[in-house]
Design a protein around this motif. Structure first.
Motif, PDB file in Angstrom:
ATOM      1  N   LYS A 195      30.239  42.594  39.486  1.00  0.00           N
ATOM      2  CA  LYS A 195      30.268  41.287  38.812  1.00  0.00           C
ATOM      3  C   LYS A 195      31.129  41.412  37.559  1.00  0.00           C
ATOM      4  N   ASN A 196      31.687  40.310  37.100  1.00  0.00           N
ATOM      5  CA  ASN A 196      32.343  40.330  35.794  1.00  0.00           C
ATOM      6  C   ASN A 196      31.244  40.466  34.745  1.00  0.00           C
ATOM      7  N   PRO A 197      31.329  41.471  33.840  1.00  0.00           N
ATOM      8  CA  PRO A 197      30.252  41.644  32.876  1.00  0.00           C
ATOM      9  C   PRO A 197      30.239  40.552  31.795  1.00  0.00           C
ATOM     10  N   ILE A 198      29.054  40.199  31.367  1.00  0.00           N
ATOM     11  CA  ILE A 198      28.893  39.228  30.269  1.00  0.00           C
ATOM     12  C   ILE A 198      28.545  40.030  29.019  1.00  0.00           C
ATOM     13  N   VAL A 199      29.318  39.845  27.955  1.00  0.00           N
ATOM     14  CA  VAL A 199      29.086  40.629  26.729  1.00  0.00           C
ATOM     15  C   VAL A 199      28.875  39.689  25.533  1.00  0.00           C
ATOM     16  N   SER A 200      28.346  40.276  24.442  1.00  0.00           N
ATOM     17  CA  SER A 200      28.037  39.472  23.247  1.00  0.00           C
ATOM     18  C   SER A 200      29.310  39.207  22.440  1.00  0.00           C
ATOM     19  N   SER A 201      29.195  38.329  21.440  1.00  0.00           N
ATOM     20  CA  SER A 201      30.371  38.017  20.612  1.00  0.00           C
ATOM     21  C   SER A 201      30.794  39.232  19.784  1.00  0.00           C
ATOM     22  N   SER A 202      29.820  40.045  19.325  1.00  0.00           N
ATOM     23  CA  SER A 202      30.221  41.213  18.524  1.00  0.00           C
ATOM     24  C   SER A 202      30.948  42.235  19.404  1.00  0.00           C
ATOM     25  N   LYS A 203      30.499  42.353  20.652  1.00  0.00           N
ATOM     26  CA  LYS A 203      31.165  43.281  21.577  1.00  0.00           C
ATOM     27  C   LYS A 203      32.594  42.802  21.873  1.00  0.00           C
ATOM     28  N   ILE A 204      32.747  41.500  22.036  1.00  0.00           N
ATOM     29  CA  ILE A 204      34.098  41.012  22.380  1.00  0.00           C
ATOM     30  C   ILE A 204      35.039  41.207  21.192  1.00  0.00           C
ATOM     31  N   GLU A 205      34.488  41.082  19.979  1.00  0.00           N
ATOM     32  CA  GLU A 205      35.309  41.314  18.773  1.00  0.00           C
ATOM     33  C   GLU A 205      35.864  42.738  18.784  1.00  0.00           C
ATOM     34  N   LYS A 206      34.976  43.689  19.102  1.00  0.00           N
ATOM     35  CA  LYS A 206      35.386  45.096  19.121  1.00  0.00           C
ATOM     36  C   LYS A 206      36.416  45.332  20.243  1.00  0.00           C
ATOM     37  N   LEU A 207      36.117  44.759  21.426  1.00  0.00           N
ATOM     38  CA  LEU A 207      37.011  44.979  22.570  1.00  0.00           C
ATOM     39  C   LEU A 207      38.402  44.417  22.307  1.00  0.00           C
ATOM     40  N   THR A 208      38.469  43.231  21.704  1.00  0.00           N
ATOM     41  CA  THR A 208      39.788  42.616  21.487  1.00  0.00           C
ATOM     42  C   THR A 208      40.581  43.386  20.422  1.00  0.00           C
TER      43      THR A 208
ATOM     44  N   ASP B  78      40.315  46.741  20.046  1.00  0.00           N
ATOM     45  CA  ASP B  78      40.777  47.962  20.727  1.00  0.00           C
ATOM     46  C   ASP B  78      41.776  47.660  21.843  1.00  0.00           C
ATOM     47  N   TYR B  79      41.579  46.522  22.502  1.00  0.00           N
ATOM     48  CA  TYR B  79      42.419  46.175  23.673  1.00  0.00           C
ATOM     49  C   TYR B  79      42.887  44.715  23.540  1.00  0.00           C
ATOM     50  N   PRO B  80      43.938  44.480  22.754  1.00  0.00           N
ATOM     51  CA  PRO B  80      44.368  43.090  22.519  1.00  0.00           C
ATOM     52  C   PRO B  80      44.718  42.318  23.797  1.00  0.00           C
ATOM     53  N   GLN B  81      45.067  43.032  24.878  1.00  0.00           N
ATOM     54  CA  GLN B  81      45.471  42.343  26.123  1.00  0.00           C
ATOM     55  C   GLN B  81      44.285  41.978  27.020  1.00  0.00           C
ATOM     56  N   ILE B  82      43.101  42.363  26.628  1.00  0.00           N
ATOM     57  CA  ILE B  82      41.931  42.189  27.510  1.00  0.00           C
ATOM     58  C   ILE B  82      41.780  40.725  27.963  1.00  0.00           C
ATOM     59  N   ILE B  83      41.344  40.539  29.216  1.00  0.00           N
ATOM     60  CA  ILE B  83      41.153  39.168  29.736  1.00  0.00           C
ATOM     61  C   ILE B  83      39.663  38.835  29.661  1.00  0.00           C
ATOM     62  N   TYR B  84      39.359  37.745  28.961  1.00  0.00           N
ATOM     63  CA  TYR B  84      37.949  37.336  28.829  1.00  0.00           C
ATOM     64  C   TYR B  84      37.862  35.816  28.711  1.00  0.00           C
ATOM     65  N   PHE B  85      36.661  35.297  28.942  1.00  0.00           N
ATOM     66  CA  PHE B  85      36.435  33.858  28.902  1.00  0.00           C
ATOM     67  C   PHE B  85      35.150  33.571  28.144  1.00  0.00           C
ATOM     68  N   LYS B  86      35.216  32.564  27.296  1.00  0.00           N
ATOM     69  CA  LYS B  86      34.030  32.209  26.505  1.00  0.00           C
ATOM     70  C   LYS B  86      33.035  31.444  27.377  1.00  0.00           C
ATOM     71  N   ILE B  87      31.783  31.844  27.346  1.00  0.00           N
ATOM     72  CA  ILE B  87      30.749  31.100  28.077  1.00  0.00           C
ATOM     73  C   ILE B  87      30.041  30.169  27.097  1.00  0.00           C
ATOM     74  N   ASP B  88      29.583  30.745  25.977  1.00  0.00           N
ATOM     75  CA  ASP B  88      29.036  29.960  24.863  1.00  0.00           C
ATOM     76  C   ASP B  88      29.266  30.778  23.596  1.00  0.00           C
ATOM     77  N   ASN B  89      28.671  30.363  22.479  1.00  0.00           N
ATOM     78  CA  ASN B  89      28.977  31.043  21.205  1.00  0.00           C
ATOM     79  C   ASN B  89      28.605  32.521  21.202  1.00  0.00           C
ATOM     80  N   ASN B  90      27.628  32.898  22.008  1.00  0.00           N
ATOM     81  CA  ASN B  90      27.183  34.300  21.984  1.00  0.00           C
ATOM     82  C   ASN B  90      27.615  35.129  23.183  1.00  0.00           C
ATOM     83  N   ASN B  91      28.107  34.462  24.242  1.00  0.00           N
ATOM     84  CA  ASN B  91      28.383  35.190  25.484  1.00  0.00           C
ATOM     85  C   ASN B  91      29.815  35.001  25.981  1.00  0.00           C
ATOM     86  N   TYR B  92      30.397  36.118  26.401  1.00  0.00           N
ATOM     87  CA  TYR B  92      31.770  36.113  26.898  1.00  0.00           C
ATOM     88  C   TYR B  92      31.812  36.859  28.227  1.00  0.00           C
TER      89      TYR B  92
END
Ligand code: FAD
Ligand code: NAP
Length: 336
Positions: free
Chosen positions: A239-252, A254-268
């Motif tokens: 499955k595509n993993p769902i991560v928190s907003s703080s996790k997505i901040e860190k990932l972006t 470290d990996y500016p090219q990462i592909i992600y989609f916002k689900i709501d304010n806390n989940n990506y």
């Protein structure tokens, strides 16, 4: 008739060469009584199989496989805007989608060419190109194995979620889904928000029909995904993993090219395919198990991989993802 030592190679889209101790082709609802009047030894351990396109057998199945082949499509309710259809679980999903388009109905056209049967659609709430089947299911009818009775759940009771439902949780392996009710619109409500489909909107603008979306998706899928008839696979393995907003901040960071989609304010939602590809594992192969060259999220059987080899390979991929990004991938495919 219950068959013994039945080969499942042709009944799973990975093409894994395994057998089941007992096999029964369930063709009509009346057969359920026949089946459950059998000797206890046949009924100790049961697995329902549809098209076998979301399953990985890692060994021979030591129980009874009930191969759901219940057919039939009937109108149950109609008004000027909607039509509700009761559909046998053994109907082929894509043929059903084409049938609805022929009837002038709209809703599930974005789910064209998904392999498998109608009965499995509610189980993982199949989704693609911005549409999930839950939005068109009004009821699911099933036989409850322990209670020995036909029962049903309405849409809310099905607890649908992202590639999830009650049938993957508390009712897992407890029911045989026999019919699914779909409420479809007589008006075309196009869903073209999904990246790839925006192109289509520009091309056709006002004349766009549900069939155009279906045909366009069939074309993309045929060009991008391995056809299980030629290359064994079960679609997206994770499955595509769902991560928190703080996790997505860190990932972006470290990996500016990462592909992600916002689900709501806390989940990506993060693209699992991208995570795998970015480690350099797109098209990677170990023996006969590998990731597909055009989509890293799809694990393929190059020719004679066993179910165990495919499972080990999937573990290898998820470990790499865990070690690289500290993200634990969840299997979408059902492992047996
Ligand atoms: P099976 O693989 O036979 O069964 C799947 C699970 O459901 C098993 O655990 C089985 O025990 C259970 N089950 C099946 N039928 C019943 C029943 N009647 N009653 C109770 N339990 C049952 N999925 C998506 O969501 N979106 C996609 O876009 C998509 N694309 C795919 C593309 C390819 C090339 C492939 C190979 C797969 C794809 N899939 C996709 C996955 C798969 O097609 C779907 O999950 C499909 O709904 C599985 O249907 P099936 O009949 O083959 O289920
Ligand atoms: P893709 O278009 O390359 O996109 C990669 C991922 O990004 C997809 O998994 C999708 O999530 C997500 N995504 C892309 N655009 C999005 C948007 N506008 N809004 C939200 N999420 C978006 O993917 P692909 O492999 O070619 O697949 C196309 C579609 O078919 C996807 O919807 C995918 O789920 C579906 N599909 C599913 C399977 C399966 O076995 N489950 C197999 C093949 C294809 P989502 O997955 O949540 O849509």
């Amino acid at each position: 008739m219950i068959l013994k030592n039945y080969n499942l190679k042709a009944l799973n889209s990975f093409g894994v060469d395994v057998k089941t101790k007992y096999y029964y082709a369930l063709q009509k609802i009346d057969d359920i009584n026949f089946l459950f009047n059998q000797k206890k030894q046949f009924l100790k351990k049961i697995l329902v199989l549809g098209g076998g396109s979301n399953i990985l057998f890692t060994k021979d199945y030591d129980g009874l496989i009930i191969h759901n082949q219940i057919k039939g499509i009937e109108k149950v309710e109609e008004n000027k805007d909607f039509l509700t259809l009761r559909v046998g679980a053994g109907e082929n999903w894509h043929k059903f989608v084409l049938y609805t388009l022929k009837m002038g109905l709209s809703g599930i056209e974005n789910l064209s060419l998904i392999p498998g049967c109608v009965g499995a659609a509610p189980i993982q709430n199949i989704g693609a190109y911005g549409v999930e089947v839950k939005d068109f299911i009004s009821k699911v009818e099933f036989y409850h194995i322990k209670e020995r009775k036909i029962d049903k759940k309405n849409k809310i009771e099905c607890n649908f979620g992202y590639r999830d439902s009650i049938f993957k949780k508390s009712l897992k392996n407890k029911v045989i889904i026999t019919h699914v009710y779909f409420k479809l619109s007589k008006k075309f409500n196009k869903v073209i928000s999904y990246g790839t489909l925006k192109e289509l909107a520009q091309k056709k603008s006002t004349e766009l029909k549900a069939e155009d979306i279906s045909n366009f998706i069939i074309e993309i899928r045929n060009s991008k995904l391995p056809n299980p008839e030629n290359i064994g696979n079960a679609g997206s393995f994770f499955k595509n993993p769902i991560v928190s907003s703080s996790k997505i901040e860190k990932l972006t960071k470290d990996y500016p090219q990462i592909i992600y989609f916002k689900i709501d304010n806390n989940n990506y939602k993060v693209s699992a395919g991208w995570l795998i590809e970015n480690i350099g594992l797109k098209g990677y192969r170990k023996g006969d198990a590998g990731t597909y060259e055009k989509q890293a999220l799809v694990i393929i059987n190059h020719s004679n991989a066993s179910g165990k080899e495919l499972l080990l390979f999937s573990n290898f991929i998820s470990e790499k993802v865990l070690n690289t990004y500290d993200i634990k991938l969840e299997n979408e495919v059902n492992i047996y």
